[in-house]
Write an enzyme that holds these catalytic residues in place. Sequence first.
Site, PDB file in Angstrom:
ATOM      1  N   TYR A  48     -28.379  -1.546   4.233  1.00  0.00           N
ATOM      2  CA  TYR A  48     -27.565  -2.687   4.656  1.00  0.00           C
ATOM      3  C   TYR A  48     -26.536  -2.986   3.573  1.00  0.00           C
ATOM      4  CZ  TYR A  48     -26.245  -7.329   6.280  1.00  0.00           C
ATOM      5  OH  TYR A  48     -25.538  -8.417   6.727  1.00  0.00           O
ATOM      6  N   ASP A  62     -20.165 -16.920  -1.151  1.00  0.00           N
ATOM      7  CA  ASP A  62     -20.086 -16.334   0.190  1.00  0.00           C
ATOM      8  C   ASP A  62     -19.491 -17.352   1.166  1.00  0.00           C
ATOM      9  OD1 ASP A  62     -20.422 -14.674   2.383  1.00  0.00           O
ATOM     10  OD2 ASP A  62     -22.531 -15.192   2.658  1.00  0.00           O
ATOM     11  N   ASP A  89     -21.848  -5.931   6.969  1.00  0.00           N
ATOM     12  CA  ASP A  89     -21.527  -7.302   7.355  1.00  0.00           C
ATOM     13  C   ASP A  89     -20.006  -7.438   7.445  1.00  0.00           C
ATOM     14  OD1 ASP A  89     -21.172 -10.031   7.537  1.00  0.00           O
ATOM     15  OD2 ASP A  89     -22.305 -10.529   5.735  1.00  0.00           O
ATOM     16  N   ASP A  91     -18.522 -10.175   8.663  1.00  0.00           N
ATOM     17  CA  ASP A  91     -18.238 -11.607   8.757  1.00  0.00           C
ATOM     18  C   ASP A  91     -17.726 -11.982  10.154  1.00  0.00           C
ATOM     19  OD1 ASP A  91     -19.151 -12.064   6.202  1.00  0.00           O
ATOM     20  OD2 ASP A  91     -17.183 -12.154   5.278  1.00  0.00           O
ATOM     21  N   HIS A 116     -21.722  -5.920  12.024  1.00  0.00           N
ATOM     22  CA  HIS A 116     -21.947  -7.104  12.846  1.00  0.00           C
ATOM     23  C   HIS A 116     -20.830  -8.120  12.655  1.00  0.00           C
ATOM     24  CE1 HIS A 116     -23.658  -9.438   9.435  1.00  0.00           C
ATOM     25  NE2 HIS A 116     -24.438  -8.413   9.184  1.00  0.00           N
ATOM     26  N   GLU A 118     -19.844 -12.164  13.515  1.00  0.00           N
ATOM     27  CA  GLU A 118     -20.542 -13.420  13.760  1.00  0.00           C
ATOM     28  C   GLU A 118     -19.662 -14.445  14.473  1.00  0.00           C
ATOM     29  OE1 GLU A 118     -20.391 -15.660   9.510  1.00  0.00           O
ATOM     30  OE2 GLU A 118     -21.114 -13.589   9.516  1.00  0.00           O
ATOM     31  N   CYS A 126     -22.321 -18.900   4.068  1.00  0.00           N
ATOM     32  CA  CYS A 126     -23.634 -18.270   4.134  1.00  0.00           C
ATOM     33  C   CYS A 126     -24.440 -18.833   5.296  1.00  0.00           C
ATOM     34  CB  CYS A 126     -24.380 -18.496   2.826  1.00  0.00           C
ATOM     35  SG  CYS A 126     -26.101 -17.956   2.869  1.00  0.00           S
ATOM     36  N   ARG A 161     -23.716 -11.260  15.749  1.00  0.00           N
ATOM     37  CA  ARG A 161     -24.547 -12.255  15.050  1.00  0.00           C
ATOM     38  C   ARG A 161     -24.193 -13.640  15.580  1.00  0.00           C
ATOM     39  NH1 ARG A 161     -24.447 -13.663   8.524  1.00  0.00           N
ATOM     40  NH2 ARG A 161     -24.301 -15.912   8.851  1.00  0.00           N
ATOM     41  N   GLU A 191     -29.322 -15.513  13.561  1.00  0.00           N
ATOM     42  CA  GLU A 191     -29.456 -15.965  12.181  1.00  0.00           C
ATOM     43  C   GLU A 191     -30.291 -17.239  12.079  1.00  0.00           C
ATOM     44  OE1 GLU A 191     -29.807 -15.280   9.276  1.00  0.00           O
ATOM     45  OE2 GLU A 191     -27.846 -15.151   8.294  1.00  0.00           O
ATOM     46  N   ASN A 213     -33.345 -11.157   9.733  1.00  0.00           N
ATOM     47  CA  ASN A 213     -32.827 -11.263   8.372  1.00  0.00           C
ATOM     48  C   ASN A 213     -33.890 -11.895   7.481  1.00  0.00           C
ATOM     49  OD1 ASN A 213     -31.369 -11.619   6.036  1.00  0.00           O
ATOM     50  ND2 ASN A 213     -29.974 -13.158   6.866  1.00  0.00           N
TER      51      ASN A 213
END
Length: 301
Positions: A48, A62, A89, A91, A116, A118, A126, A161, A191, A213
């Site tokens: 990952y 983040d 990731d 975002d 992914h 989101e 985060c 996500r 998430e 996660n």
Amino acid sequence: MLYSSITPADKRAKLRADLASGELLRFPGAFNPLSARLIQNKGFEGVYISGAVIAADLGLPDIGLTTLSEVAGRGQQISRMTDLPTLIDADTGFGEPMNVARTVQTLEDAGVSGLHIEDQVNPKRCGHLDGKAVVDLATSTKRIRAAVDARRDPNLLIMARTDVRAIEGLQAAIDRAKALVDAGADAIFPEAMADLGEFEAIRAAVDVPVLANMTEFGKSELFSTEQLANVGINIVIYPVSLLRIAMGAAERGLETLQREGSLRSEVPGMQTRARLYELLDYESYNTFDTSVFNFEVPTGR
């Protein structure tokens, strides 16, 4: 030697096949290319690449400060160093649907096996912090449709996500997960689930792979792989774990140096030079050099 001999296309096909097996796939987070090599060496199923780790590596929080080029660059460095599939990731996709499309093609070129996108507002934060905000359903599904339409390799895994659980509750997360699958998502990343029952509810609601996660100091309990497998989870990530372990050890080492004036007491816990060279495959480089530079420098005239 050098980089992986397995093509990105073959890694993507392998990820699809592994997901179809029904087995739980473990993807520890790599904080650099060498740690990805270690993950492979220890027998895990994938790597990952965390946006939080990329940001932290740059000394940033983040909160959406990293750029597509920074994320793609680190994704390429890690992906080409391991034979394992990589999941990155992406975002929020770094903008609106056209930006999402460019993000997908840029990361595809970087050699990742999946990514992914989101549904947080842009810039994001985060997923285990309070105060998150998500976009409306129409915007979230547009992002996924754009991502799916943009990919050129049909095996590139497009995962959606959703962060809506922490804001509107479990049922809202279930409803959004279903809509994201309808929009074309190949997998779902719910998430900040509160317990195993919530993971199980998401699993029952969709017919695509589901990711868990397992990040430390977050809103989800750290469930075992057995517990996650028992409720049907397909992928588990440990996004920041190796970075936290490494930084914890580095901090303790610096404190020892300040206190004792030497790192002698820390040496037993260090990776040895021999083990580092083993991971770097020094022997192959040496063999290559020998096969090329196989001449002797003359000493006479």
